[in-house]
Design an enzyme around this catalytic site. Structure first.
Site, short mmCIF file in Angstrom:
data_model
loop_
_atom_site.label_atom_id
_atom_site.label_comp_id
_atom_site.label_asym_id
_atom_site.label_seq_id
_atom_site.Cartn_x
_atom_site.Cartn_y
_atom_site.Cartn_z
N GLY A 13 13.70 -33.09 -54.61
CA GLY A 13 13.33 -33.88 -53.32
C GLY A 13 13.62 -32.86 -52.24
O GLY A 13 13.21 -31.67 -52.42
N CYS A 14 13.68 -33.24 -51.10
CA CYS A 14 13.81 -32.48 -50.01
C CYS A 14 14.58 -31.14 -50.22
O CYS A 14 15.99 -31.39 -50.70
CB CYS A 14 14.33 -33.23 -48.77
SG CYS A 14 14.69 -32.26 -47.23
N PHE A 15 14.17 -29.83 -50.07
CA PHE A 15 15.06 -29.00 -50.40
C PHE A 15 16.01 -28.68 -49.35
O PHE A 15 17.10 -27.90 -49.90
CB PHE A 15 14.08 -27.55 -50.38
CG PHE A 15 13.11 -27.29 -49.43
CD1 PHE A 15 13.41 -27.61 -48.15
CD2 PHE A 15 11.93 -26.69 -49.74
CE1 PHE A 15 12.29 -27.11 -46.90
CE2 PHE A 15 10.94 -26.39 -48.79
CZ PHE A 15 11.19 -26.72 -47.52
N TRP A 16 16.08 -29.39 -48.15
CA TRP A 16 17.27 -28.98 -47.34
C TRP A 16 18.60 -29.50 -48.03
O TRP A 16 19.50 -28.92 -47.91
CB TRP A 16 17.12 -29.91 -45.98
CG TRP A 16 16.06 -29.34 -45.15
CD1 TRP A 16 15.34 -28.11 -45.16
CD2 TRP A 16 15.82 -30.06 -43.99
NE1 TRP A 16 14.46 -28.15 -43.95
CE2 TRP A 16 14.62 -29.19 -43.33
CE3 TRP A 16 16.09 -31.42 -43.35
CZ2 TRP A 16 14.03 -29.70 -42.11
CZ3 TRP A 16 15.21 -31.69 -42.34
CH2 TRP A 16 14.28 -30.97 -41.61
N CYS A 17 18.36 -30.66 -48.83
CA CYS A 17 19.45 -31.34 -49.23
C CYS A 17 20.07 -30.72 -50.94
O CYS A 17 21.00 -30.84 -51.46
CB CYS A 17 19.37 -32.79 -49.84
SG CYS A 17 19.33 -33.69 -48.23
#
Length: 175
Positions: A13-17
């Protein structure tokens, strides 16, 4: 990269997380946000975000196997995602947010398949595990503003993570 280091690449999913959970472990040298698995050379965030480039938002972890083994990293990975969602992760929807393990060698492939089989047989989820296990492809680091986002933008990171539903899922399924 020194011969003592190895790489692990995951889409979750979102790479930030996906950076912080790995970044804080002894033996992890770096966690880079980026894109892999698509059909455009040097994709931009906008191309990947559109879902048209074929890339996954992903992280590439450089680690010292004498301090942290691949099995531990796999275990950390599973506990960051919903492995039963074929259409994205949490509030991030689309093919660029699917989950996948990208193996760099046959040992990683074998270990990834075994860990997925263990998860499937565990009974933890009542839906099939859909996380793909694929050979690693060219990895393109994301733009600088995406790197270490949780450190550079702690308030925006916390807000995005809170509204995503990721932490609630993790607490419910992995606590």
């Amino acid at each position: 990269m020194s011969e003592q280091y190895a790489k692990a690449t995951f889409a979750g999913g979102c790479f930030w997380c996906m950076v912080k959970p790995f970044d804080q472990w002894d033996g992890v040298d770096s966690v880079i946000s980026g894109y892999t698995g698509g059909h455009i050379d040097h994709p931009t965030y906008e191309q990947v975000k559109s879902g048209e480039s074929g890339h996954y938002e992903s992280v590439q972890i450089t680690y010292d196997p004498s301090k942290i083994d691949y099995e531990t990293i796999l275990d950390l990975y599973w506990k960051q995602i919903d492995p039963t969602d074929p259409d994205g992760q949490f509030h991030d929807r689309g093919p660029q947010y699917r989950t996948a393990i990208f193996y760099h060698n046959e040992t990683q492939k074998t270990l990834a398949k075994a860990s997925r089989a263990d998860l499937e047989s565990s009974g933890k989820f009542n839906k099939p595990i859909v996380t793909e296990i694929k050979p690693a492809e060219r990895f393109y680091p994301a733009e600088d503003y995406h790197q270490q986002f949780y450190e550079k933008n702690p308030e925006e990171y916390a807000e995005d993570r809170a509204k995503s539903g990721r932490d609630q899922f993790i607490q419910q399924h992995w606590a």
